[in-house]
Every structure is written in structure tokens, then in C-alpha cells.
Design an enzyme around this catalytic site. Sequence first.
Site, mmCIF file in Angstrom:
data_model
loop_
_atom_site.group_PDB
_atom_site.id
_atom_site.type_symbol
_atom_site.label_atom_id
_atom_site.label_comp_id
_atom_site.label_asym_id
_atom_site.label_seq_id
_atom_site.Cartn_x
_atom_site.Cartn_y
_atom_site.Cartn_z
ATOM 1 C CG ASP A 197 10.079 2.914 -53.862
ATOM 2 O OD1 ASP A 197 10.810 2.881 -52.847
ATOM 3 O OD2 ASP A 197 10.029 3.336 -54.725
ATOM 4 C CG HIS A 224 14.039 5.404 -52.391
ATOM 5 N ND1 HIS A 224 12.915 3.870 -53.042
ATOM 6 C CD2 HIS A 224 15.359 4.546 -52.260
ATOM 7 C CE1 HIS A 224 14.339 3.324 -53.715
ATOM 8 N NE2 HIS A 224 15.263 4.214 -53.445
#
Length: 149
Positions: free
Chosen positions: A13, A15
Site C-alpha cells: 500500500d 497511500h
Amino acid sequence: MTKTVILGVIGSDAHVVGITILEQAFEAAGFDVINLGVQSSQEEFVDAATAHDAEAVLVSSLYGHAKQDCEGFHQKVADAGLEDVTTYIGGNLAVGQDDFEETRKFFRQMGFDRVFDSETDPEDAIEALRADLDMRSSESEQESHTVSA
């Protein structure tokens, strides 16, 4: 005494915005924050918690694959002797997540002390962590005191 928390985004991930907001919020609340950033491995969380004698590990995941990314995480925590470290996870934890209570139950069974959805206000997580760490401090203080008759 300042409490140290390890913060990062697990797995593949990338983000970064949410984790940056959490870092700023926890620092403003008086925590010493070690931000691992994005695409952090389980080992990086465990190593950082060990190196910094952290009271808590806060795992973030927004891309929906946290179940896979966190498989075996608490075994690594236990193997490192970090059973007393509070662990939280939050974000968009499962692809197609319809019933968050089912998701919460799943991650609690994995060993996380608290599970938050992506809509959680950082202040709610801060208050929860303060309460959890105060509770653990009180328990250890009680255990360390002996009563003499």
C-alpha cells in the site's frame, strides 16, 4: 513520560496522506511518533517497535489487502517478545468491505487490540490509545506493588 508509537502503512500500500495526518495528530497529542511511511513490512514494524521500545504499533492500510498483509503479524510480535505492545489497525481493510463489524471481528481475532474503519477521526484513535495505555500502565503498576502484612 512520552509514549512511543510506531506508525506505518503495511504491505504494498502506497497511500501516504492518511498516515501523514495520523502522524501529525499523534505528535500534536504528545506522542513520540516513529513513522515508517508506506509499503512497510511486518518485520519493519516489529524491528522499529523493538528498537524504540514502543508502547503501540499502529498499522494503516487503505488498498483493501490488510488481511493478507497482516497474516502472521502477531506471531512475529510475540516472537520478538512484544506481547505487551498495543496494536491497532485502521483504514479500508478489505476489498468490497460491506459489513465493517465482520471486518472488525476478523482483525480482533488476528490479535489487534482495536480496529478502525477509514472514516475514523484521528482524535477517536488518540483517545482510545490514551485509555488503553493508561489501563495497561495501571495494571502493571498494580502487579509490581506487593502488599506486606
